[in-house]
Design an enzyme around this catalytic site. Structure first.
Site, mmCIF file in Angstrom:
data_model
loop_
_atom_site.group_PDB
_atom_site.id
_atom_site.type_symbol
_atom_site.label_atom_id
_atom_site.label_comp_id
_atom_site.label_asym_id
_atom_site.label_seq_id
_atom_site.Cartn_x
_atom_site.Cartn_y
_atom_site.Cartn_z
ATOM 1 N N ARG A 28 7.810 21.946 15.230
ATOM 2 C CA ARG A 28 8.295 23.242 15.714
ATOM 3 C C ARG A 28 7.257 23.882 16.641
ATOM 4 N NH1 ARG A 28 10.953 22.149 11.209
ATOM 5 N NH2 ARG A 28 12.914 23.205 10.666
ATOM 6 N N ARG A 99 22.769 7.671 13.412
ATOM 7 C CA ARG A 99 22.687 9.023 12.856
ATOM 8 C C ARG A 99 23.391 9.997 13.808
ATOM 9 N NH1 ARG A 99 16.549 9.930 10.848
ATOM 10 N NH2 ARG A 99 17.496 11.811 9.961
ATOM 11 N N SER A 145 22.582 19.711 8.601
ATOM 12 C CA SER A 145 21.118 19.670 8.562
ATOM 13 C C SER A 145 20.543 20.865 9.315
ATOM 14 C CB SER A 145 20.617 18.371 9.200
ATOM 15 O OG SER A 145 19.225 18.439 9.429
ATOM 16 N N SER A 146 19.537 21.492 8.719
ATOM 17 C CA SER A 146 18.909 22.653 9.355
ATOM 18 C C SER A 146 18.235 22.286 10.671
ATOM 19 C CB SER A 146 17.883 23.270 8.409
ATOM 20 O OG SER A 146 16.839 22.346 8.141
ATOM 21 N N SER A 173 19.832 24.782 3.333
ATOM 22 C CA SER A 173 18.477 24.617 3.896
ATOM 23 C C SER A 173 17.957 25.906 4.538
ATOM 24 C CB SER A 173 18.454 23.473 4.919
ATOM 25 O OG SER A 173 18.801 22.257 4.318
ATOM 26 N N ASP A 292 14.490 17.073 0.714
ATOM 27 C CA ASP A 292 13.514 16.005 0.931
ATOM 28 C C ASP A 292 12.679 15.667 -0.298
ATOM 29 O OD1 ASP A 292 14.251 15.450 3.506
ATOM 30 O OD2 ASP A 292 12.703 16.674 4.451
ATOM 31 N N LYS A 319 19.861 10.614 6.590
ATOM 32 C CA LYS A 319 18.419 10.595 6.838
ATOM 33 C C LYS A 319 18.018 9.212 7.353
ATOM 34 C CE LYS A 319 17.309 14.805 5.332
ATOM 35 N NZ LYS A 319 16.530 15.801 6.090
ATOM 36 N N ARG A 323 19.744 7.967 1.581
ATOM 37 C CA ARG A 323 18.748 8.070 0.510
ATOM 38 C C ARG A 323 19.355 8.050 -0.889
ATOM 39 N NH1 ARG A 323 14.543 12.358 3.417
ATOM 40 N NH2 ARG A 323 13.397 10.745 4.558
ATOM 41 N N ARG A 366 9.690 8.208 2.801
ATOM 42 C CA ARG A 366 9.769 8.886 1.506
ATOM 43 C C ARG A 366 10.125 7.920 0.370
ATOM 44 N NH1 ARG A 366 8.478 13.655 3.022
ATOM 45 N NH2 ARG A 366 9.453 14.704 4.805
#
Length: 410
Positions: A28, A99, A145-146, A173, A292, A319, A323, A366
């Site tokens: 960001r 995606r 998704s944010s 989120s 997450d 993701k 997941r 992850r």
């Protein structure tokens, strides 16, 4: 690279570990710095994703390959669409081309952007011809998704007339949206979030400011898991963290109290202390605001022999891998009684943990890190372990610091 993980000789742990800056905050901040070059950033993440973001922001023409970096794909889509004169093709790994990006592309087109699909409709690679965007009102589904939302909000100050974004439906989120807006506020950019409407005012220049990136709470989650699985009396001190964090994953501190872990905030540090064994049979948590950490929490519960019911996980399907299905497969290998739907995960209490299992990581950082703490309970192998470089390149080195056996095999 395949790693064999084994328990430390002494599972009464005590260590200090420095963790790199948050990937979420870094990316960001990097986008804001591209829009306002006089901004300075300290404690930048050393992750692959941050490096890809930095490299991508410097390109003005041609192919921008972001590999596995989903955040970079979403953020750079809005950035390039709003940069007059830039002409790029944004692409990535095979998984990235699977995606979806359509929701964000449609919103940008509503704002006047010129974006086309190179192959499959709704998916990367996409060609973007940057232009001045003057339309300032658009809507998005609130349960996506944010990163789609933050992508638009980060670019909004550079738009001719700013942005008024309507979120339709139940918002998920929220902490990540608030993180984005807090960063805008830090550098003097006017914004508001009332009900379903987010507004960001336009601005051409900001003051000279240094943004200091907090260390990554997602990365801290693996040490919460390790402490939960270690002996009572164990402690790990992590830096650099703050109690009033912008990161949604800081909810770890509250969640892990149910698993016997106390969080003590110091000056720029957080100490994780195992004060007792978990006293619950099952952990029930809605993770809509922090999906997450679902992998970490489910593996912790399995290692403790307790159950869990995790909800609000609908964004995990898109993701780095699916997941939920990946967790289902890998925990089942270890002997876990588990079931998943497209939005939640249920793990039933079990004392059995299979030994010598090889955990597949599915190009997902992850997956590798979430399963690693189980080394305190059983020998296991991690396939394609180098995938951790996406967010936490020093992870295996830091595990060695805890005297966990980390040996390359094959």
């Amino acid at each position: 690279m395949k790693l064999h993980l084994t328990a430390p000789a002494n599972t009464l742990l005590e260590e200090n570990i420095q963790i790199t800056g948050s990937k979420s905050e870094t990316n960001r901040s990097l986008l804001l710095q591209a829009l306002f070059p006089n901004l300075r950033i300290e404690n930048i993440s050393n992750s692959d994703d941050a490096q890809v973001m930095q490299k991508g922001l410097k390109i003005t023409d041609g192919v921008v390959d972001i590999h596995h970096a989903g955040t970079a794909m979403r953020f750079l889509t809005s950035y390039f669409a709003s940069q007059e004169g830039k002409n790029v093709t944004l692409t990535g790994s095979q998984r990235m081309t699977e995606r979806p990006i359509k929701v964000l592309v449609d919103a940008l087109k509503d704002l006047g952007a010129e974006i086309s699909y190179e192959k499959n409709q709704g998916y990367p690679p996409i060609n973007i011809k940057g232009k001045k965007l003057t339309v300032n009102q658009v809507s998005l589904p609130a349960n996506i998704s944010s990163q789609y939302i933050s992508s638009l909000l980060l670019t909004a100050p550079s738009l001719e007339n700013g942005l008024e974004l309507e979120l339709v439906g139940k918002i998920t989120s929220v902490p990540y949206i608030k993180m984005t807006l807090a960063l805008l506020s830090q550098i003097g950019l006017e914004n508001s979030f009332e009900g379903q409407i987010i507004k960001v005012a336009p601005k051409k220049v900001v003051d000279d400011i240094t943004l200091i990136v907090e260390s990554d709470w997602s990365s801290a989650s693996y040490f919460y898991s390790i402490i939960a699985l270690a002996d009572v009396g164990s402690s790990i001190t992590l830096s650099a963290y703050k109690q009033d964090s912008l990161q949604g994953d800081s909810v770890l501190a509250k969640i892990y109290t149910q698993l016997g872990v106390e969080t003590v905030f110091g000056s720029n540090t957080v100490e994780l202390k195992k004060i007792k064994e978990a006293e619950i049979d099952s952990l029930n948590v809605d993770l809509a605001d922090a999906p997450d950490i679902a992998q970490t929490i489910s593996v912790t519960c399995f290692g403790l022999g307790i159950g869990c019911h995790l909800t609000g996980l609908h964004t995990l399907k898109i993701k780095e891998t699916d997941r939920l299905e990946a967790l289902n497969t890998e925990l089942s290998k270890l002997g876990a009684p588990i079931s998943v739907t497209d939005r939640d995960l249920t793990l039933f209490p079990s004392e059995n943990i299979n030994s010598g299992v090889s955990i597949d990581t599915y190009n997902d950082h992850r997956m590798a890190m979430a399963f690693a703490p189980l080394a305190l309970k059983t020998d296991l192998f991690i396939n394609d372990a180098e995938v951790v470089s996406k967010s936490y390149p020093d992870f295996w080195m830091d595990l060695k610091q805890l005297q966990i056996g980390v040996d390359e095999v094959g």
